[in-house]
Design a protein around this motif. Sequence first.
Motif, PDB file in Angstrom:
ATOM      1  N   MET A  60       0.762  -1.236  -0.088  1.00  0.00           N
ATOM      2  CA  MET A  60      -0.152   0.078   0.027  1.00  0.00           C
ATOM      3  C   MET A  60       0.860   1.178  -0.076  1.00  0.00           C
ATOM      4  SD  MET A  60      -3.108  -0.783   2.572  1.00  0.00           S
ATOM      5  CE  MET A  60      -4.554  -1.765   1.887  1.00  0.00           C
ATOM      6  N   ASP A  61       1.861   1.298   0.660  1.00  0.00           N
ATOM      7  CA  ASP A  61       2.859   2.591   0.796  1.00  0.00           C
ATOM      8  C   ASP A  61       3.518   2.428  -0.111  1.00  0.00           C
ATOM      9  OD1 ASP A  61       1.894   3.121   3.425  1.00  0.00           O
ATOM     10  OD2 ASP A  61       3.134   1.809   4.037  1.00  0.00           O
ATOM     11  N   ILE A  62       3.457   3.824  -0.861  1.00  0.00           N
ATOM     12  CA  ILE A  62       4.470   4.057  -2.107  1.00  0.00           C
ATOM     13  C   ILE A  62       4.854   5.677  -1.857  1.00  0.00           C
ATOM     14  CG2 ILE A  62       3.110   2.681  -3.654  1.00  0.00           C
ATOM     15  CD1 ILE A  62       1.877   5.053  -4.681  1.00  0.00           C
ATOM     16  N   ASP A  63       5.793   5.911  -2.651  1.00  0.00           N
ATOM     17  CA  ASP A  63       6.463   7.318  -2.532  1.00  0.00           C
ATOM     18  C   ASP A  63       5.592   8.535  -2.586  1.00  0.00           C
ATOM     19  OD1 ASP A  63       8.802   5.637  -2.934  1.00  0.00           O
ATOM     20  OD2 ASP A  63       9.438   6.094  -4.485  1.00  0.00           O
ATOM     21  N   GLU A  64       4.465   8.371  -3.132  1.00  0.00           N
ATOM     22  CA  GLU A  64       3.621   9.444  -3.269  1.00  0.00           C
ATOM     23  C   GLU A  64       2.479   9.172  -2.280  1.00  0.00           C
ATOM     24  OE1 GLU A  64       5.889   9.111  -6.880  1.00  0.00           O
ATOM     25  OE2 GLU A  64       4.621   7.519  -5.770  1.00  0.00           O
ATOM     26  N   GLY A  65       2.534   8.337  -1.101  1.00  0.00           N
ATOM     27  CA  GLY A  65       1.438   8.257  -0.149  1.00  0.00           C
ATOM     28  C   GLY A  65       0.945   6.735  -0.324  1.00  0.00           C
ATOM     29  N   GLN A  66      -0.347   6.533  -0.561  1.00  0.00           N
ATOM     30  CA  GLN A  66      -0.985   5.269  -0.599  1.00  0.00           C
ATOM     31  C   GLN A  66      -1.554   4.744  -1.881  1.00  0.00           C
ATOM     32  OE1 GLN A  66      -2.390   3.295   2.715  1.00  0.00           O
ATOM     33  NE2 GLN A  66      -0.246   4.075   2.655  1.00  0.00           N
ATOM     34  N   ARG A  67      -0.898   3.457  -2.249  1.00  0.00           N
ATOM     35  CA  ARG A  67      -1.288   2.841  -3.647  1.00  0.00           C
ATOM     36  C   ARG A  67      -2.788   3.155  -4.051  1.00  0.00           C
ATOM     37  NH1 ARG A  67       2.015  -0.182  -6.815  1.00  0.00           N
ATOM     38  NH2 ARG A  67       3.370  -0.480  -4.934  1.00  0.00           N
ATOM     39  N   GLN A  68      -3.522   2.669  -3.189  1.00  0.00           N
ATOM     40  CA  GLN A  68      -4.999   2.742  -3.269  1.00  0.00           C
ATOM     41  C   GLN A  68      -5.688   4.041  -3.459  1.00  0.00           C
ATOM     42  OE1 GLN A  68      -3.707   1.687  -0.422  1.00  0.00           O
ATOM     43  NE2 GLN A  68      -4.704   2.045   1.320  1.00  0.00           N
ATOM     44  N   ASP A  69      -5.160   5.096  -2.819  1.00  0.00           N
ATOM     45  CA  ASP A  69      -5.752   6.418  -3.037  1.00  0.00           C
ATOM     46  C   ASP A  69      -5.010   6.809  -4.381  1.00  0.00           C
ATOM     47  OD1 ASP A  69      -6.417   6.255  -0.294  1.00  0.00           O
ATOM     48  OD2 ASP A  69      -4.664   7.599   0.417  1.00  0.00           O
ATOM     49  N   GLN A  70      -3.979   6.601  -4.905  1.00  0.00           N
ATOM     50  CA  GLN A  70      -3.403   7.173  -6.375  1.00  0.00           C
ATOM     51  C   GLN A  70      -4.375   6.478  -7.319  1.00  0.00           C
ATOM     52  OE1 GLN A  70      -1.218   9.521  -6.927  1.00  0.00           O
ATOM     53  NE2 GLN A  70      -1.088   9.949  -4.659  1.00  0.00           N
ATOM     54  N   ILE A  71      -4.876   5.197  -7.228  1.00  0.00           N
ATOM     55  CA  ILE A  71      -5.445   4.227  -8.079  1.00  0.00           C
ATOM     56  C   ILE A  71      -7.026   4.926  -8.241  1.00  0.00           C
ATOM     57  CG2 ILE A  71      -6.571   2.370  -8.527  1.00  0.00           C
ATOM     58  CD1 ILE A  71      -4.144   0.869  -7.325  1.00  0.00           C
ATOM     59  N   LEU A  72      -7.262   5.369  -6.946  1.00  0.00           N
ATOM     60  CA  LEU A  72      -8.835   5.939  -6.829  1.00  0.00           C
ATOM     61  C   LEU A  72      -8.848   7.251  -7.422  1.00  0.00           C
ATOM     62  CD1 LEU A  72     -11.643   6.096  -5.617  1.00  0.00           C
ATOM     63  CD2 LEU A  72     -10.625   7.433  -3.741  1.00  0.00           C
ATOM     64  N   ALA A  73      -7.866   8.193  -7.376  1.00  0.00           N
ATOM     65  CA  ALA A  73      -7.572   9.589  -7.963  1.00  0.00           C
ATOM     66  C   ALA A  73      -7.430   9.497  -9.514  1.00  0.00           C
ATOM     67  CB  ALA A  73      -6.426  10.108  -7.564  1.00  0.00           C
ATOM     68  N   ARG A  74      -6.809   8.456  -9.903  1.00  0.00           N
ATOM     69  CA  ARG A  74      -6.840   8.288 -11.397  1.00  0.00           C
ATOM     70  C   ARG A  74      -8.149   7.567 -12.280  1.00  0.00           C
ATOM     71  NH1 ARG A  74      -5.085  11.179 -13.862  1.00  0.00           N
ATOM     72  NH2 ARG A  74      -5.175  10.029 -15.721  1.00  0.00           N
ATOM     73  N   ILE A  75      -8.847   6.737 -11.590  1.00  0.00           N
ATOM     74  CA  ILE A  75     -10.058   6.427 -11.832  1.00  0.00           C
ATOM     75  C   ILE A  75     -11.018   7.530 -11.792  1.00  0.00           C
ATOM     76  CG2 ILE A  75     -12.100   4.724 -11.193  1.00  0.00           C
ATOM     77  CD1 ILE A  75     -10.083   2.771 -10.412  1.00  0.00           C
ATOM     78  N   TYR A  76     -10.991   8.559 -10.974  1.00  0.00           N
ATOM     79  CA  TYR A  76     -12.160   9.727 -10.818  1.00  0.00           C
ATOM     80  C   TYR A  76     -11.664  10.538 -12.009  1.00  0.00           C
ATOM     81  CZ  TYR A  76     -14.120  13.742  -9.355  1.00  0.00           C
ATOM     82  OH  TYR A  76     -14.584  15.118  -9.234  1.00  0.00           O
ATOM     83  N   ASP A  77     -10.317  10.616 -12.045  1.00  0.00           N
ATOM     84  CA  ASP A  77      -9.994  11.657 -13.209  1.00  0.00           C
ATOM     85  C   ASP A  77     -10.518  11.156 -14.539  1.00  0.00           C
ATOM     86  OD1 ASP A  77      -8.913  13.409 -11.480  1.00  0.00           O
ATOM     87  OD2 ASP A  77      -6.805  12.867 -11.839  1.00  0.00           O
ATOM     88  N   LEU A  78     -10.354   9.820 -14.805  1.00  0.00           N
ATOM     89  CA  LEU A  78     -10.523   9.071 -16.009  1.00  0.00           C
ATOM     90  C   LEU A  78     -12.283   9.050 -16.448  1.00  0.00           C
ATOM     91  CD1 LEU A  78      -8.199   6.241 -16.058  1.00  0.00           C
ATOM     92  CD2 LEU A  78      -8.146   8.013 -17.600  1.00  0.00           C
ATOM     93  N   PHE A  79     -12.901   8.994 -15.276  1.00  0.00           N
ATOM     94  CA  PHE A  79     -14.413   8.711 -15.713  1.00  0.00           C
ATOM     95  C   PHE A  79     -15.612   9.736 -15.153  1.00  0.00           C
ATOM     96  CE2 PHE A  79     -12.244   4.455 -15.522  1.00  0.00           C
ATOM     97  CZ  PHE A  79     -12.868   4.119 -16.779  1.00  0.00           C
ATOM     98  N   SER A  80     -15.213  10.533 -14.054  1.00  0.00           N
ATOM     99  CA  SER A  80     -15.923  11.350 -13.638  1.00  0.00           C
ATOM    100  C   SER A  80     -16.365  12.718 -14.899  1.00  0.00           C
ATOM    101  CB  SER A  80     -15.430  12.377 -12.692  1.00  0.00           C
ATOM    102  OG  SER A  80     -16.235  13.173 -11.771  1.00  0.00           O
ATOM    103  N   ASP A  81     -17.542  12.802 -14.917  1.00  0.00           N
ATOM    104  CA  ASP A  81     -18.194  13.768 -15.854  1.00  0.00           C
ATOM    105  C   ASP A  81     -17.793  13.114 -17.460  1.00  0.00           C
ATOM    106  OD1 ASP A  81     -19.307  15.678 -13.890  1.00  0.00           O
ATOM    107  OD2 ASP A  81     -17.318  16.378 -13.757  1.00  0.00           O
TER     108      ASP A  81
END
Length: 166
Positions: free
Chosen positions: A108-129
């Motif tokens: 879970m821990d990656i250099d930029e924080g939490q892996r699941q948070d980064q995955i969530l952010a990318r999915i949100y950016d790709l699909f929201s609206d």
Amino acid sequence: MKISEWKQQMMETMAMDDDLAKLLYYDSSDALSRPDLTEEQKYELVTEGEEKRRIYPTRYKPGVVMDQQSFIGMAISNFSFPEIHYHVDSDFVMGYLYFFILVDNKIMDIDEGQRQDQILARIYDLFSDSRRYGIGTVKIGQLSELWEQNNKFGGYQLMMRVYDFK
């Protein structure tokens, strides 16, 4: 209904995103600073039978997971024509799109924080609206934590509402 086609398009969108592909493919804490994947490696993320498959058109990954990895499952549900004052409006369709993000708790821990948070952010950016998939406009609906297999995997269940005026 073109549910299989919608899911396949969304799975390919996720696999072709450079950051999301790296988060799923590389299990190390420096996943986002690793080299971009080749197109062939990205397709491995969605191809049935591939060792590196990490994106599934179902909620769960089939089989037992022995290696540390991350994966995304999907579901589409409750598509309907809403009743408005006892009249079914066939010009308006609504439903739900679910993303199940699960990460082995040891990676879970990656250099930029939490892996699941980064995955969530990318999915949100790709699909929201988005209106790209022929299913209507996709809007954020609900987010909840998700833990599976005796807390070996943790992450999120993201529900997005889909609206379409025909």
